[in-house]
Enzyme design. Structure first.
Site, PDB file in Angstrom:
ATOM      1  N   ASP A  13       0.807  -1.227   0.000  1.00  0.00           N
ATOM      2  CA  ASP A  13       0.000   0.000   0.000  1.00  0.00           C
ATOM      3  C   ASP A  13       0.838   1.273   0.000  1.00  0.00           C
ATOM      4  OD1 ASP A  13      -2.212  -1.698   0.110  1.00  0.00           O
ATOM      5  OD2 ASP A  13      -2.203  -1.700   2.299  1.00  0.00           O
ATOM      6  N   GLY A  15       1.500   2.962  -2.622  1.00  0.00           N
ATOM      7  CA  GLY A  15       1.090   3.838  -3.722  1.00  0.00           C
ATOM      8  C   GLY A  15       1.635   3.349  -5.059  1.00  0.00           C
ATOM      9  N   LYS A  16       1.875   2.041  -5.148  1.00  0.00           N
ATOM     10  CA  LYS A  16       2.429   1.461  -6.384  1.00  0.00           C
ATOM     11  C   LYS A  16       1.507   1.712  -7.574  1.00  0.00           C
ATOM     12  CE  LYS A  16       2.396  -2.521  -4.269  1.00  0.00           C
ATOM     13  NZ  LYS A  16       2.092  -2.113  -2.888  1.00  0.00           N
ATOM     14  N   GLY A  17       0.185   1.499  -7.334  1.00  0.00           N
ATOM     15  CA  GLY A  17      -0.779   1.659  -8.433  1.00  0.00           C
ATOM     16  C   GLY A  17      -0.707   3.039  -9.045  1.00  0.00           C
ATOM     17  N   ASN A  38      -5.153 -10.251  -3.552  1.00  0.00           N
ATOM     18  CA  ASN A  38      -4.861  -9.692  -2.229  1.00  0.00           C
ATOM     19  C   ASN A  38      -4.426  -8.233  -2.412  1.00  0.00           C
ATOM     20  OD1 ASN A  38      -2.557 -10.638  -3.552  1.00  0.00           O
ATOM     21  ND2 ASN A  38      -1.542 -11.397  -1.716  1.00  0.00           N
ATOM     22  N   GLY A  40      -4.566  -4.378  -3.756  1.00  0.00           N
ATOM     23  CA  GLY A  40      -5.567  -3.360  -4.067  1.00  0.00           C
ATOM     24  C   GLY A  40      -4.793  -2.124  -4.472  1.00  0.00           C
ATOM     25  N   THR A  42      -4.755   1.591  -6.122  1.00  0.00           N
ATOM     26  CA  THR A  42      -5.692   2.691  -6.337  1.00  0.00           C
ATOM     27  C   THR A  42      -5.143   3.708  -7.326  1.00  0.00           C
ATOM     28  OG1 THR A  42      -6.209   2.419  -4.004  1.00  0.00           O
ATOM     29  CG2 THR A  42      -7.154   4.355  -5.098  1.00  0.00           C
ATOM     30  N   GLN A 225       2.056  -6.108  -3.134  1.00  0.00           N
ATOM     31  CA  GLN A 225       2.499  -6.220  -1.740  1.00  0.00           C
ATOM     32  C   GLN A 225       3.776  -5.407  -1.522  1.00  0.00           C
ATOM     33  OE1 GLN A 225       1.492  -9.638  -3.265  1.00  0.00           O
ATOM     34  NE2 GLN A 225      -0.433  -8.631  -2.807  1.00  0.00           N
ATOM     35  N   THR A 301      -8.364  -3.469  -0.294  1.00  0.00           N
ATOM     36  CA  THR A 301      -8.951  -4.775  -0.601  1.00  0.00           C
ATOM     37  C   THR A 301      -9.957  -5.188   0.457  1.00  0.00           C
ATOM     38  OG1 THR A 301      -7.025  -5.466  -1.849  1.00  0.00           O
ATOM     39  CG2 THR A 301      -8.381  -7.234  -0.967  1.00  0.00           C
ATOM     40  N   THR A 302      -9.577  -5.056   1.730  1.00  0.00           N
ATOM     41  CA  THR A 302     -10.456  -5.565   2.798  1.00  0.00           C
ATOM     42  C   THR A 302     -11.128  -4.452   3.597  1.00  0.00           C
ATOM     43  OG1 THR A 302      -8.559  -5.644   4.272  1.00  0.00           O
ATOM     44  CG2 THR A 302      -9.098  -7.679   3.098  1.00  0.00           C
ATOM     45  N   GLY A 303     -10.740  -3.207   3.362  1.00  0.00           N
ATOM     46  CA  GLY A 303     -11.346  -2.085   4.095  1.00  0.00           C
ATOM     47  C   GLY A 303     -10.875  -1.971   5.538  1.00  0.00           C
ATOM     48  N   LEU A 333       3.746  12.311   0.886  1.00  0.00           N
ATOM     49  CA  LEU A 333       4.495  13.307   1.662  1.00  0.00           C
ATOM     50  C   LEU A 333       3.536  14.341   2.245  1.00  0.00           C
ATOM     51  CD1 LEU A 333       7.421  14.138   2.412  1.00  0.00           C
ATOM     52  CD2 LEU A 333       7.416  15.641   0.416  1.00  0.00           C
TER      53      LEU A 333
HETATM   54  P1  GDP Z   1      -0.745   0.249  -3.562  1.00  0.00           P
HETATM   55  O1  GDP Z   1      -1.342  -1.022  -3.065  1.00  0.00           O
HETATM   56  O2  GDP Z   1       0.720   0.328  -3.299  1.00  0.00           O
HETATM   57  O3  GDP Z   1      -1.079   0.533  -4.996  1.00  0.00           O
HETATM   58  O4  GDP Z   1      -1.405   1.413  -2.701  1.00  0.00           O
HETATM   59  P2  GDP Z   1      -2.969   1.556  -2.323  1.00  0.00           P
HETATM   60  O5  GDP Z   1      -3.698   2.020  -3.500  1.00  0.00           O
HETATM   61  O6  GDP Z   1      -3.460   0.337  -1.628  1.00  0.00           O
HETATM   62  O7  GDP Z   1      -2.893   2.656  -1.193  1.00  0.00           O
HETATM   63  C1  GDP Z   1      -2.373   3.926  -1.434  1.00  0.00           C
HETATM   64  C2  GDP Z   1      -3.462   4.957  -1.117  1.00  0.00           C
HETATM   65  O8  GDP Z   1      -2.894   6.239  -1.035  1.00  0.00           O
HETATM   66  C3  GDP Z   1      -4.521   5.055  -2.192  1.00  0.00           C
HETATM   67  O9  GDP Z   1      -5.732   5.420  -1.600  1.00  0.00           O
HETATM   68  C4  GDP Z   1      -3.998   6.177  -3.093  1.00  0.00           C
HETATM   69  O10 GDP Z   1      -5.035   6.849  -3.798  1.00  0.00           O
HETATM   70  C5  GDP Z   1      -3.392   7.095  -2.068  1.00  0.00           C
HETATM   71  N1  GDP Z   1      -2.227   7.877  -2.518  1.00  0.00           N
HETATM   72  C6  GDP Z   1      -1.232   7.511  -3.363  1.00  0.00           C
HETATM   73  N2  GDP Z   1      -0.289   8.481  -3.428  1.00  0.00           N
HETATM   74  C7  GDP Z   1      -0.704   9.462  -2.591  1.00  0.00           C
HETATM   75  C8  GDP Z   1      -0.139  10.714  -2.184  1.00  0.00           C
HETATM   76  O11 GDP Z   1       0.943  11.114  -2.593  1.00  0.00           O
HETATM   77  N3  GDP Z   1      -0.845  11.444  -1.281  1.00  0.00           N
HETATM   78  C9  GDP Z   1      -2.040  11.030  -0.771  1.00  0.00           C
HETATM   79  N4  GDP Z   1      -2.653  11.809   0.099  1.00  0.00           N
HETATM   80  N5  GDP Z   1      -2.597   9.866  -1.148  1.00  0.00           N
HETATM   81  C10 GDP Z   1      -1.928   9.088  -2.020  1.00  0.00           C
HETATM   82  P1  IMO Z   2      -0.874  -4.242  -2.214  1.00  0.00           P
HETATM   83  O1  IMO Z   2      -0.409  -4.806  -3.535  1.00  0.00           O
HETATM   84  C1  IMO Z   2      -0.955  -4.626   2.131  1.00  0.00           C
HETATM   85  C2  IMO Z   2      -1.026  -8.710   3.765  1.00  0.00           C
HETATM   86  C3  IMO Z   2      -2.287  -9.157   4.479  1.00  0.00           C
HETATM   87  C4  IMO Z   2      -1.696 -10.114   5.494  1.00  0.00           C
HETATM   88  C5  IMO Z   2      -0.562 -10.777   4.708  1.00  0.00           C
HETATM   89  C6  IMO Z   2      -0.917 -12.134   4.120  1.00  0.00           C
HETATM   90  O2  IMO Z   2      -2.178  -3.549  -2.270  1.00  0.00           O
HETATM   91  O3  IMO Z   2       0.205  -3.446  -1.565  1.00  0.00           O
HETATM   92  P2  IMO Z   2      -2.420 -12.860   2.041  1.00  0.00           P
HETATM   93  O4  IMO Z   2      -3.867 -12.654   1.767  1.00  0.00           O
HETATM   94  O5  IMO Z   2      -1.508 -12.290   1.014  1.00  0.00           O
HETATM   95  O6  IMO Z   2      -2.089 -14.292   2.357  1.00  0.00           O
HETATM   96  O7  IMO Z   2      -2.154 -12.044   3.421  1.00  0.00           O
HETATM   97  O8  IMO Z   2      -0.229  -9.872   3.676  1.00  0.00           O
HETATM   98  N1  IMO Z   2      -1.229  -8.207   2.394  1.00  0.00           N
HETATM   99  C7  IMO Z   2      -1.162  -6.908   2.048  1.00  0.00           C
HETATM  100  N2  IMO Z   2      -0.981  -5.802   2.798  1.00  0.00           N
HETATM  101  N3  IMO Z   2      -1.046  -4.520   0.795  1.00  0.00           N
HETATM  102  C8  IMO Z   2      -1.193  -5.618   0.020  1.00  0.00           C
HETATM  103  O9  IMO Z   2      -1.158  -5.564  -1.331  1.00  0.00           O
HETATM  104  C9  IMO Z   2      -1.297  -6.880   0.633  1.00  0.00           C
HETATM  105  N4  IMO Z   2      -1.474  -8.145   0.195  1.00  0.00           N
HETATM  106  C10 IMO Z   2      -1.420  -8.932   1.272  1.00  0.00           C
HETATM  107  O10 IMO Z   2      -2.942  -8.068   5.090  1.00  0.00           O
HETATM  108  O11 IMO Z   2      -1.117  -9.394   6.553  1.00  0.00           O
HETATM  109 MG    MG Z   3      -2.892  -1.673  -1.822  1.00  0.00          MG
END
Ligand code: GDP
Ligand code: IMO
Ligand code: MG
Length: 423
Positions: A13, A15-17, A38, A40, A42, A225, A301-303, A333
């Site tokens: 999480d 911010g890869k997406g 697994n 999510g 964004t 991940q 993904t799971t909220g 940042l």
């Molecule tokens: P990922 O799994 O690495 O793609 O990241 P997620 O999408 O699960 O979580 C990143 C969250 O931060 C998402 O809600 C993005 O929209 C948000 N996000 C990404 N970059 C920034 C940023 O620079 N600032 C803020 N405030 N939100 C960001």
């Molecule tokens: P993105 O790509 C954050 C975490 C789960 C749990 C552990 C194992 O959005 O960054 P799993 O279902 O993979 O067997 O769960 O890994 N986990 C993540 N945490 N971002 C993810 O993906 C994750 N994918 C799995 O919360 O702790």
């Molecule tokens: Mg994510």
């Protein structure tokens, strides 16, 4: 042109997406190489949010090929749902631009059941807090050489035979360990058949598609991940079941390590974690609460509420050592704006000594004490900044300190969720 690997340097999480979506503009193809739904990821473009779990984050750019590599575990139901969602937005999700490797392993309904049942039998302290998507059980079958692969969908006889074989063992678990109803192979086969048939036109040779795409352009590899959820290098057993490190971009997609050129570490400006497991810099105070609310830190993904804490440079240095980034992308940042002081963890105290890297033994991370450096924060809203010059000096100092300690330059800064809030 250079191929790029984007990877998470913390616990996911980061911010890869968002960064993949931004970089996809320049690529011919975007490839997922590990993990499954697994993840999510964004993306926000002109205020409109799109969360992707399986389909590569380049999909919003018309004409870009979206490839799912052999290292991914794919839930065919989720894939079809995602296709429908994107199709409804008017995006082209036809096999002309989407491909699933015939070698990609399939998450079957019984994998999800095992994932849920296994977690529910664990005590709270031992729960991994998986996403419940069947990820671990699917990778287990892959390693056990009894997994179902996407290519099997084109051979119904083989598919049924493999389901029958898989259920021989699974049903013993369901009946005698988890106390649930055993499954009938024919029922599982019929349940999967419609999505299996829908997927057939998407099956292909992703390795060749990557070669083709890089012949006249570049390929973008999208990690899921984060490094500290890696099955080998993460905080085992509180990890996911795949290798999340960049080396797997090659084996998980079918290209050579020589095809990986630019490697971008996505680093959240602080740290978050969802699920169980040690987290040295976790904050259970007002600062942690501030990051959680300002950063809207809820799992995509799971909220679930994400746990928050200071940036851990011990964790980050380990990610640098394992992944070899050519640059860092610092995200979120903006979330730190308003904090009086910002702490950076630069080392751990462990067994009476100061250490620079995470301990390697199981549970070691649960017994470290972070050593902090404190820097002054900034008050300004930086969400409109589009260059280093537009950042307050204290924010620049924070980024410079991260560069200094990791030895890697910051190439991208993100100051908001929107594609445009980046420089
Ligand atoms: P990922 O799994 O690495 O793609 O990241 P997620 O999408 O699960 O979580 C990143 C969250 O931060 C998402 O809600 C993005 O929209 C948000 N996000 C990404 N970059 C920034 C940023 O620079 N600032 C803020 N405030 N939100 C960001
Ligand atoms: P993105 O790509 C954050 C975490 C789960 C749990 C552990 C194992 O959005 O960054 P799993 O279902 O993979 O067997 O769960 O890994 N986990 C993540 N945490 N971002 C993810 O993906 C994750 N994918 C799995 O919360 O702790
Ligand atoms: Mg994510």
């Amino acid at each position: 042109m250079s191929n790029i690997v984007v990877f998470g340097s913390q616990w996911g999480d980061e911010g890869k997406g968002k960064i993949v979506d931004m970089l996809a503009e320049e690529a011919n193809a975007i490839v997922r190489f590990q993990g499954g739904n697994n993840a999510g990821h964004t993306l926000v473009v002109d205020g409109e949010q799109c969360i992707l779990h399986l389909i590569p984050s380049g999909v919003l750019h018309p004409g870009k090929k979206c490839l799912i590599g052999n290292g991914v575990v794919l839930d065919p139901f989720v894939f079809c749902e995602e296709l429908d969602k994107l199709d409804a937005k008017g995006l082209d999700v036809s096999p002309a631009r989407m491909m699933i490797s015939k070698k990609t392993h399939i998450i079957m309904p019984y994998h999800r059941l095992v994932d849920g049942a296994r977690e529910s039998t664990k005590s709270d302290a031992k729960k991994i807090g998986t996403t419940g998507r069947g990820i671990g059980p699917c990778y287990e079958d892959k390693m056990n050489r009894c997994g179902i692969r996407a290519g099997d969908f084109a051979d119904p006889e083989l598919l049924l035979e493999k389901i029958e074989k898989a259920l021989e063992e699974k049903n013993i678990l369901f009946k005698h360990l988890y106390g649930t109803e055993p499954l009938k192979a024919k029922d599982v086969f019929e349940e999967v058949r419609p999505v299996a048939e829908r997927l057939i036109p998407y099956l292909g040779d992703v390795s060749s598609a990557i070669q083709e795409a890089q012949a006249d352009g570049s390929v973008l590899f999208e990690g899921a991940q984060g490094t500290h959820l890696d099955i080998d290098h993460g905080t085992y057993p509180f990890v996911t079941s795949s290798n999340t490190v960049t080396a797997n971009a090659a084996s998980g997609s079918g290209c050579s390590p020589r095809d990986l050129h630019r490697i971008i570490a996505i680093v959240k400006a602080y740290t978050t974690r969802v699920g169980g497991g040690p987290f040295a810099t976790e904050l259970e105070d007002a600062d942690g609460e501030y990051m959680q609310t300002q950063g809207h830190e809820f799992g995509a993904t799971t909220g679930r509420k994400r746990r928050c804490g200071w940036l851990d440079l011990v964790v980050l240095k380990e990610s640098v050592r394992l992944n070899g980034p050519t640059e860092l992308a610092i995200t979120k940042l903006d979330v730190l704006s308003g904090l009086k002081e910002i702490k950076l963890c630069t080392a751990y105290e462990y067994k009476g000594e100061q250490i620079a890297y995470p301990p390697q033994e199981q549970n070691g991370m649960a017994y470290v004490t972070p050593v902090y450096e404190t820097m002054p924060g900034w008050d300004e809203d930086i969400t409109g900044a589009r260059s280093w010059d537009e950042l307050p000096q204290n924010a620049v100092n924070y980024l410079k300190r991260i560069e200094e300690i990791t030895g890697v330059k910051v190439g991208i800064v993100s100051v908001g969720p929107d594609r445009a809030q980046t420089f």
